[in-house]
Design an enzyme around this catalytic site. Structure first.
Site, PDB file in Angstrom:
ATOM      1  N   CYS A  85       0.876  -1.124   0.235  1.00 30.30           N
ATOM      2  CA  CYS A  85      -0.049   0.061   0.089  1.00 30.30           C
ATOM      3  C   CYS A  85       0.925   1.240  -0.043  1.00 30.30           C
ATOM      4  O   CYS A  85       1.808   1.422   0.915  1.00 30.30           O
ATOM      5  CB  CYS A  85      -1.050   0.179   1.306  1.00 30.30           C
ATOM      6  SG  CYS A  85      -1.860   1.512   1.222  1.00 30.30           S
ATOM      7  N   CYS A 235      -3.493   7.004  -4.745  1.00 30.94           N
ATOM      8  CA  CYS A 235      -2.916   5.442  -4.803  1.00 30.94           C
ATOM      9  C   CYS A 235      -1.774   5.071  -5.156  1.00 30.94           C
ATOM     10  O   CYS A 235      -1.323   5.264  -6.244  1.00 30.94           O
ATOM     11  CB  CYS A 235      -3.983   4.798  -5.490  1.00 30.94           C
ATOM     12  SG  CYS A 235      -3.855   2.984  -5.109  1.00 30.94           S
TER      13      CYS A 235
HETATM   14  O1  PYC Z   1      -1.949   3.442  -1.678  1.00 33.92           O
HETATM   15  O2  PYC Z   1      -1.447   1.734  -2.716  1.00 33.92           O
HETATM   16  C1  PYC Z   1      -2.293   2.477  -2.320  1.00 33.92           C
HETATM   17  C2  PYC Z   1      -3.378   2.114  -1.561  1.00 33.92           C
HETATM   18  C3  PYC Z   1      -3.927   0.868  -2.120  1.00 33.92           C
HETATM   19  C4  PYC Z   1      -5.319   0.842  -1.362  1.00 33.92           C
HETATM   20  C5  PYC Z   1      -5.413   2.061  -0.773  1.00 33.92           C
HETATM   21  N1  PYC Z   1      -4.492   2.930  -0.843  1.00 33.92           N
END
Ligand code: PYC
Length: 311
Positions: A85, A235
């Protein structure tokens, strides 16, 4: 159970400092599989309401196999254990600094997807060098229920993504509910039609790429997570998968820095270096802020001690 909550560009991370289950002494991937298979109630109860909050990701600290790593960590959301993550790793870096466990500079972190490097640049800024990321399928079409055929790429960035670029629906914060429904239909179609990784890994996240009105921003994304909530940050693993697609399509040279915006307007600085066999090594920089240090209580008399199940 002591926890520290932070947010990375609006996306919450809860770092669990103690009180986790015994997961044995296998590799991080083996311990993550054990968390998923044997301790579902434990990890959900930390993130589901009323103790947790929508979108929150947990970061369970564990002993690393490699003693050179600052810590091992297993990430999960309210529905699934994650390979890696990115926003959580930025939140973890800021949390470890807040605890006085790391100083400004480079550190290694062990995750189920592999070792990643963090560079703590200041108490709120972390650069993550992620695991090698790659595009595995290009321009594949899935038939969705209610939305018709949708074409996108499948890519890995520590988790598995189906990336629709450009999104046929505008990536705007007022559309979060309809984007969520659209992205869920895409993920369900990918799973039903067995569109996933090379070894049958299912797509667990969906990205819809759009444009930002700010010309300094390369693009804006909406990211659906396994718990059917959306990523408030851009993300980290999703941005890594997207970088792999841009690199594979010859749309971004190695070393060039771009700004990626989330659907709520928080940003990461992104770039990559070439990796092995066509893969890339992504680098992302973001900011996190500590929000709370607390002790979670699981009273036997609490009828919602394990959280309010979504299903
Ligand atoms: O930032 O990789 C990320 C992530 C995955 C799920 C929520 N955030």
């Amino acid at each position: 159970m002591h926890v520290i909550d932070s947010h990375t560009g609006g996306m919450p991370t809860r770092v669990i400092l103690d009180g986790g289950p015994d997961l044995g002494s296998g590799s991080l991937a083996e311990r993550a599989n054990r968390l998923a298979a044997e301790h579902e109630e434990f990890y959900k109860s930390i993130l589901l309401e009323p103790r947790g909050q929508p979108g929150m990701v947990g970061a369970l600290l564990v002993e690393p196999k490699n003693p050179a790593c600052a810590t091992g960590v297993i990430y999960f959301d309210a529905d699934a254990v994650l390979g890696m993550c990115g926003h959580g790793t930025i939140g973890l870096g800021v949390t470890l600094a807040h605890l006085g466990r790391i100083d400004i500079g480079m550190h290694r972190i062990e995750t189920p997807a592999g070792e990643v490097a963090i560079n703590l640049k200041d108490p709120n800024t972390v650069e993550v060098t992620n695991v090698e990321s790659r595009r595995v399928r290009h321009a594949v079409t899935v038939d969705t229920e209610g939305f018709g055929p949708v074409t996108g790429d499948v890519a890995y960035g520590g988790n598995w993504f189906f990336i629709v670029d450009p999104s046929p629906a505008p990536v705007e914060s007022e559309n979060i509910r309809s984007l969520t429904d659209f992205a869920i239909a895409i993920r369900e179609a990918c799973i039903a039609q067995q569109i996933g990784g090379e070894n049958g890994e299912p797509v667990d996240h969906v990205i819809l790429q759009g444009q930002s009105p700010n010309k300094d921003i390369h693009s804006r994304n909406f990211v659906l997570c396994p718990d059917n909530d959306y990523d408030r940050s851009p993300c980290g693993t999703g941005s890594s998968a997207r970088l792999a697609c841009l690199a594979a399509g010859g749309k971004l040279p190695a070393g060039e820095v771009i700004l990626q915006e989330s659907v709520i307007g928080s940003t990461y600085r992104l770039s990559y270096q070439p990796g092995q066999g066509g893969a890339i090594v992504p680098r992302l920089t973001g900011h996190a802020h500590i929000m709370a240090e607390s002790t979670l209580i699981f009273a036997d008399s609490d009828p919602f001690r394990t959280g309010i199940s979504k299903s």
